[in-house]
Design an enzyme around this catalytic site. Sequence first.
Site, short mmCIF file in Angstrom:
data_model
loop_
_atom_site.label_atom_id
_atom_site.label_comp_id
_atom_site.label_asym_id
_atom_site.label_seq_id
_atom_site.Cartn_x
_atom_site.Cartn_y
_atom_site.Cartn_z
N ASN A 1 -15.36 56.56 78.95
CA ASN A 1 -14.70 56.30 80.24
C ASN A 1 -15.77 56.43 81.31
O ASN A 1 -16.15 57.53 81.68
CB ASN A 1 -13.57 57.31 80.45
CG ASN A 1 -12.93 57.18 81.82
OD1 ASN A 1 -13.22 56.24 82.57
ND2 ASN A 1 -12.05 58.12 82.15
N LYS B 1 -15.60 55.84 84.33
CA LYS B 1 -15.06 56.23 85.65
C LYS B 1 -15.66 55.32 86.73
O LYS B 1 -15.96 54.16 86.45
CB LYS B 1 -15.27 57.73 85.90
CG LYS B 1 -14.69 58.58 84.74
CD LYS B 1 -14.55 60.03 85.05
CE LYS B 1 -13.96 60.75 83.83
NZ LYS B 1 -13.75 62.20 84.05
N HIS C 1 -4.65 58.88 83.12
CA HIS C 1 -5.76 59.83 83.22
C HIS C 1 -5.43 60.88 84.27
O HIS C 1 -4.82 60.57 85.31
CB HIS C 1 -7.06 59.10 83.58
CG HIS C 1 -8.26 59.97 83.40
ND1 HIS C 1 -8.62 60.92 84.34
CD2 HIS C 1 -9.14 60.08 82.39
CE1 HIS C 1 -9.69 61.56 83.90
NE2 HIS C 1 -10.02 61.07 82.72
N GLU D 1 -7.13 62.23 86.49
CA GLU D 1 -7.62 61.94 87.85
C GLU D 1 -6.65 61.03 88.58
O GLU D 1 -6.45 61.17 89.80
CB GLU D 1 -9.03 61.34 87.77
CG GLU D 1 -10.05 62.41 87.41
CD GLU D 1 -11.28 61.92 86.66
OE1 GLU D 1 -11.55 60.71 86.66
OE2 GLU D 1 -11.96 62.78 86.05
N GLU E 1 -6.59 65.69 77.06
CA GLU E 1 -7.68 66.03 77.97
C GLU E 1 -7.27 67.21 78.84
O GLU E 1 -6.61 67.03 79.87
CB GLU E 1 -8.00 64.84 78.88
CG GLU E 1 -8.50 63.63 78.14
CD GLU E 1 -9.44 62.80 79.02
OE1 GLU E 1 -10.57 62.56 78.56
OE2 GLU E 1 -9.08 62.43 80.14
N GLY F 1 -15.35 67.28 83.11
CA GLY F 1 -16.45 67.27 84.06
C GLY F 1 -16.93 68.65 84.48
O GLY F 1 -17.68 68.80 85.43
N SER G 1 -15.63 67.26 78.50
CA SER G 1 -16.99 67.74 78.25
C SER G 1 -17.41 67.64 76.79
O SER G 1 -18.05 68.54 76.25
CB SER G 1 -17.15 69.18 78.77
OG SER G 1 -16.89 69.23 80.17
N GLY H 1 -18.81 61.95 81.32
CA GLY H 1 -20.22 62.07 81.68
C GLY H 1 -21.19 61.64 80.59
O GLY H 1 -22.14 60.89 80.84
#
Length: 253
Positions: A9, A11, A95, A97, A167, A173, A212, A234
């Site tokens: 992902n 992002k 997600h 976010e 998640e 993150g 992570s 990430g």
Amino acid sequence: MRGYLLAGNWKMNGSNAADSELLDRIIAGAPQSESVELLVCPPFPYLSDVAARLADTGIALGAQNVSQHGSGAFTGETAPSMLADVGCKYVIVGHSERRAIMGESSETVAAKFKAVQRAGLVPVLCIGETKEQREADRTEAVVDEQLAAVLDEVGISAFANAVVAYEPVWAIGTGLTATPEQAQDVHRHIREVLAAGDQAIADGVKILYGGSVKGDNAAGLFSNPDIDGGLIGGASLKPADFLAIAAAAAALH
Ligand code: 13P
């Protein structure tokens, strides 16, 4: 066997130049394993270019979001059929976010899940608890509610063609990862919830862990019976890290 899915992902990161370099390296280093599928989910403006670069590589393309509507006066939105048209196979829905920053409710997420499947695409449904919810011992209650909203909308049979991503918000993150035991406990619970509807469908659905995931913790996570890969933020932007995660999955098969 369910096999592994490693989903990057990206992002809101990247550029034409950066994507091109990242993809060159991922394509060159992708494990050749029938039981490991790689997926990349770039931002919308890059989908077509990434689709062209991925042609004949076996690496799948996905989108990070979608409208629940089919077409029409929804300025700034993207219909599921458009994502199918440019070569997507998967679409991330729900997600954390988007739930937290854009205020998406579980009902909206369920509508998106349904719309994605109607367009012939595979939803990757994200669920997971915040730090406060975990500390209040509400992890299972939270994932139950998030799953129930979708099950109420589409029924268990829809999960024959879907992926679930657990998640934990506190691990996204942050560099904090759920321990393999913590992750496996929630994954097992998710599969049990689905199995209450249909055992065969529950046995077949891939449940990814996200939060992570790195090259050095991937094997510990993926060696658990109910963890079928990762949704990776990430580390998916760093080819060596993403490939190390993919290699960890390939080595387990
Ligand atoms: P990180 O891997 O950066 O923690 O992000 C996880 C995530 O949100 C993937 O969707």
